[in-house]
Write an enzyme that holds these catalytic residues in place. Sequence first.
Site, PDB file in Angstrom:
ATOM      1  N   CYS A  50       0.096   3.629   2.751  1.00 54.53           N
ATOM      2  CA  CYS A  50       0.720   2.995   4.107  1.00 54.53           C
ATOM      3  C   CYS A  50       2.229   3.361   4.113  1.00 54.53           C
ATOM      4  O   CYS A  50       2.585   3.671   5.265  1.00 54.53           O
ATOM      5  CB  CYS A  50       0.615   1.496   4.352  1.00 54.53           C
ATOM      6  SG  CYS A  50      -1.397   1.219   4.098  1.00 54.53           S
ATOM      7  N   CYS A  68       0.839  -1.022  -0.003  1.00 59.18           N
ATOM      8  CA  CYS A  68       0.009   0.083   0.021  1.00 59.18           C
ATOM      9  C   CYS A  68       0.878   1.261   0.000  1.00 59.18           C
ATOM     10  O   CYS A  68       1.644   1.547   1.060  1.00 59.18           O
ATOM     11  CB  CYS A  68      -0.818  -0.157   1.016  1.00 59.18           C
ATOM     12  SG  CYS A  68      -1.803   1.362   1.829  1.00 59.18           S
TER      13      CYS A  68
END
Length: 103
Positions: free
Chosen positions: A34, A31
């Site tokens: 993230c 991600c």
Amino acid sequence: MAIVHVTTDSFEKEVMQADKPVLVDFWASWCGPCRMLAPVIDQLGDELEDVKVCKVDVDSEPSLATKFGVMSIPTLMVFKDGQTVESSLGVQSKATILKMLGK
């Protein structure tokens, strides 16, 4: 305080039974947002003595993501006394996260 990587087996002890507020970062290695948020989470983990900072890898622990209704990542949740008291979705600034923690 170091960041604690939490699993389904350790979540109850590390988060729900914690004696201080807990910031939980639901994330995944693939991600992009993230990865953008990770340095902020690491910094908070190093700086905050009165808050436990935990990470949950949603790929390794999908049952935890499901249990807490995590549909998108990164999702941050603040737990106090075993209850979710704050949550946010997406990349957040350090100031926003501190505000979530009541700082």
